[in-house]
Design a protein around this motif. Structure first.
Motif, mmCIF file in Angstrom:
data_model
loop_
_atom_site.group_PDB
_atom_site.id
_atom_site.type_symbol
_atom_site.label_atom_id
_atom_site.label_comp_id
_atom_site.label_asym_id
_atom_site.label_seq_id
_atom_site.Cartn_x
_atom_site.Cartn_y
_atom_site.Cartn_z
ATOM 1 N N TRP A 136 -62.256 0.914 -50.093
ATOM 2 C CA TRP A 136 -62.335 0.335 -49.015
ATOM 3 C C TRP A 136 -62.601 -1.202 -49.270
ATOM 4 C CZ3 TRP A 136 -60.397 1.165 -44.524
ATOM 5 C CH2 TRP A 136 -60.389 2.515 -43.879
ATOM 6 N N TYR A 137 -61.937 -2.092 -48.485
ATOM 7 C CA TYR A 137 -62.119 -3.411 -48.555
ATOM 8 C C TYR A 137 -62.219 -4.031 -47.110
ATOM 9 C CZ TYR A 137 -60.552 -3.845 -53.377
ATOM 10 O OH TYR A 137 -60.437 -3.653 -55.045
ATOM 11 N N LYS A 138 -63.223 -4.869 -47.279
ATOM 12 C CA LYS A 138 -63.619 -5.812 -45.863
ATOM 13 C C LYS A 138 -63.011 -7.119 -46.394
ATOM 14 C CE LYS A 138 -66.633 -7.590 -42.635
ATOM 15 N NZ LYS A 138 -68.327 -7.394 -42.118
ATOM 16 N N ASP A 164 -63.650 -8.153 -38.823
ATOM 17 C CA ASP A 164 -62.811 -8.484 -39.838
ATOM 18 C C ASP A 164 -61.718 -7.382 -40.518
ATOM 19 O OD1 ASP A 164 -61.967 -9.933 -42.128
ATOM 20 O OD2 ASP A 164 -64.069 -10.142 -42.935
ATOM 21 N N SER A 165 -60.936 -8.115 -40.997
ATOM 22 C CA SER A 165 -59.553 -7.012 -41.546
ATOM 23 C C SER A 165 -60.266 -6.089 -42.563
ATOM 24 C CB SER A 165 -58.634 -7.890 -42.076
ATOM 25 O OG SER A 165 -59.011 -8.669 -43.283
ATOM 26 N N TYR A 166 -59.953 -4.910 -42.529
ATOM 27 C CA TYR A 166 -60.381 -3.692 -43.368
ATOM 28 C C TYR A 166 -58.889 -2.977 -43.771
ATOM 29 C CZ TYR A 166 -64.826 -3.854 -41.387
ATOM 30 O OH TYR A 166 -66.246 -4.410 -40.927
ATOM 31 N N SER A 167 -58.983 -2.798 -45.261
ATOM 32 C CA SER A 167 -57.845 -2.120 -45.692
ATOM 33 C C SER A 167 -58.444 -0.924 -46.637
ATOM 34 C CB SER A 167 -57.148 -3.013 -46.677
ATOM 35 O OG SER A 167 -57.631 -3.812 -47.475
ATOM 36 N N ASN A 172 -53.765 2.658 -59.611
ATOM 37 C CA ASN A 172 -54.182 3.308 -61.039
ATOM 38 C C ASN A 172 -53.988 2.171 -62.003
ATOM 39 O OD1 ASN A 172 -51.106 2.732 -60.952
ATOM 40 N ND2 ASN A 172 -50.852 5.196 -60.994
ATOM 41 N N THR A 173 -53.823 2.147 -63.076
ATOM 42 C CA THR A 173 -53.754 1.160 -64.121
ATOM 43 C C THR A 173 -52.773 0.060 -63.885
ATOM 44 O OG1 THR A 173 -54.739 2.668 -65.948
ATOM 45 C CG2 THR A 173 -53.641 0.578 -66.549
ATOM 46 N N ILE A 174 -51.719 0.512 -63.479
ATOM 47 C CA ILE A 174 -50.166 -0.218 -63.223
ATOM 48 C C ILE A 174 -49.760 -0.642 -61.790
ATOM 49 C CG2 ILE A 174 -49.630 0.319 -65.490
ATOM 50 C CD1 ILE A 174 -47.482 2.198 -64.607
ATOM 51 N N SER A 175 -50.520 0.010 -60.757
ATOM 52 C CA SER A 175 -49.889 -0.004 -59.464
ATOM 53 C C SER A 175 -50.789 0.337 -58.488
ATOM 54 C CB SER A 175 -48.489 1.035 -59.423
ATOM 55 O OG SER A 175 -48.917 2.153 -59.405
ATOM 56 N N ASN A 176 -50.321 -0.120 -57.263
ATOM 57 C CA ASN A 176 -51.356 0.262 -56.174
ATOM 58 C C ASN A 176 -50.618 0.279 -54.801
ATOM 59 O OD1 ASN A 176 -51.588 -2.482 -54.333
ATOM 60 N ND2 ASN A 176 -51.863 -2.997 -56.467
ATOM 61 N N GLN A 177 -51.270 0.926 -53.849
ATOM 62 C CA GLN A 177 -50.587 1.081 -52.528
ATOM 63 C C GLN A 177 -51.775 0.824 -51.616
ATOM 64 O OE1 GLN A 177 -47.702 1.530 -51.418
ATOM 65 N NE2 GLN A 177 -46.334 2.872 -52.886
ATOM 66 N N THR A 178 -51.309 0.022 -50.458
ATOM 67 C CA THR A 178 -52.484 -0.677 -49.389
ATOM 68 C C THR A 178 -51.984 -0.089 -47.910
ATOM 69 O OG1 THR A 178 -52.924 -2.571 -50.829
ATOM 70 C CG2 THR A 178 -53.721 -2.504 -48.608
ATOM 71 N N GLN A 179 -53.096 0.250 -47.481
ATOM 72 C CA GLN A 179 -53.165 0.593 -46.056
ATOM 73 C C GLN A 179 -53.963 -0.196 -45.147
ATOM 74 O OE1 GLN A 179 -51.048 1.146 -43.498
ATOM 75 N NE2 GLN A 179 -50.672 3.390 -43.818
ATOM 76 N N HIS A 180 -53.551 -0.853 -44.104
ATOM 77 C CA HIS A 180 -54.429 -1.863 -43.426
ATOM 78 C C HIS A 180 -54.984 -1.127 -42.155
ATOM 79 C CE1 HIS A 180 -53.645 -5.502 -45.738
ATOM 80 N NE2 HIS A 180 -52.584 -5.130 -45.936
ATOM 81 N N VAL A 181 -56.125 -1.470 -41.781
ATOM 82 C CA VAL A 181 -56.561 -0.656 -40.330
ATOM 83 C C VAL A 181 -55.785 -1.330 -39.382
ATOM 84 C CG1 VAL A 181 -58.569 -0.187 -39.250
ATOM 85 C CG2 VAL A 181 -58.766 -0.136 -41.594
ATOM 86 N N ASN A 182 -55.375 -0.380 -38.443
ATOM 87 C CA ASN A 182 -54.807 -0.380 -37.127
ATOM 88 C C ASN A 182 -55.897 -0.960 -36.161
ATOM 89 O OD1 ASN A 182 -53.775 -0.665 -34.499
ATOM 90 N ND2 ASN A 182 -52.198 1.074 -34.914
ATOM 91 N N THR A 183 -56.065 -1.985 -35.377
ATOM 92 C CA THR A 183 -56.932 -2.467 -34.626
ATOM 93 C C THR A 183 -56.954 -1.571 -33.342
ATOM 94 O OG1 THR A 183 -55.703 -3.932 -33.576
ATOM 95 C CG2 THR A 183 -57.198 -4.731 -35.344
#
Length: 228
Positions: A136-138, A164-167, A172-183
């Motif tokens: 989780w990121y803020k 704030d914006s949360y995601s 893994n070592t070589i890639s990522n996938q991100t989903q942002h919080v729908n307000t």
């Protein structure tokens, strides 16, 4: 990454009498005999996991594996036999599965305050869990992180409101996938001022109320005193 083409380069210039063998986990995949001008590809070995995926460069001896999968993880070795010596090149290959996009949902709990919002981030169908984590990121600040050890791992975030914006990020070592919080999932700060500003806002409200009560008391006292 799964689905990519991988070329194992040897930086070798083959000689006319060289014989080149490529093996995977000690199983023969290809053989080049330059003297006889023959190339043999054994792509039906190991239950056909290399079928129609192997390509050879007869000039350099480089091996290319197309549409690679996690089944192709392991040790590859090229052995060059010449009239003078035998040399080898080894490659330890790790193939990572493509990551799914995490899913963010809300979770209700009767034990929580009615003004609270609980966001649950989940990742499913992770076929290869090596070095996979869920975070989780803020904004850009990391709030929490766990290692994904099974197919249904998840992490939750307990919010008062969105200030704030949360995601949520799976990587893994070589890639990522991100989903942002729908307000729409939680209240915004403008709808939930006391939640966003915490104890300071409550203290200010209490002080304001006490000042108001004191002012009313003084006015009542003055009126009563003048009346007498």
């Amino acid at each position: 990454m799964e689905g990519d083409s991988l070329t194992l380069h040897t930086d070798t210039k083959l000689q006319i009498h060289d014989v080149i063998d490529w093996t995977y986990q000690k199983t023969l995949l290809t053989k080049i005999n330059n003297a006889a001008n023959k190339t043999k590809i054994h792509d039906d070995v190991l239950d056909g996991r290399f079928r129609d995926r192997l390509q050879m460069n007869n000039q350099s001896g480089d091996l290319t594996i197309t549409n690679i999968t996690t089944q192709h993880t392991g040790l590859y070795e090229m052995t060059i036999s010449s009239t003078q010596k035998i040399s080898s090149h080894r490659f330890n290959v790790t193939v990572y599965a493509r990551l799914p996009v995490p899913v963010i949902t809300t979770q209700n709990s009767s034990s929580l305050e009615t003004s609270s919002c609980v966001l649950l981030c989940s990742v499913m169908n992770v076929r290869d869990v090596r070095d996979v984590s869920l975070s989780w990121y803020k904004g850009n600040r990391l709030l929490s992180i766990i290692s994904v050890s099974d197919l249904n791992n998840n992490i939750s975030l307990h919010l008062k409101c969105l200030n704030d914006s949360y995601s949520c990020v799976v990587n893994n070592t070589i890639s990522n996938q991100t989903q942002h919080v729908n307000t729409d999932l939680c209240q915004t700060c403008s709808d939930c001022v006391c939640c966003c500003y915490g104890p300071e806002a409550v203290i200010r409200l209490v002080v304001s109320a006490l000042v108001g009560v004191a002012t009313v008391a003084l006015l009542v006292y003055d009126i009563y005193d003048n009346a007498n």
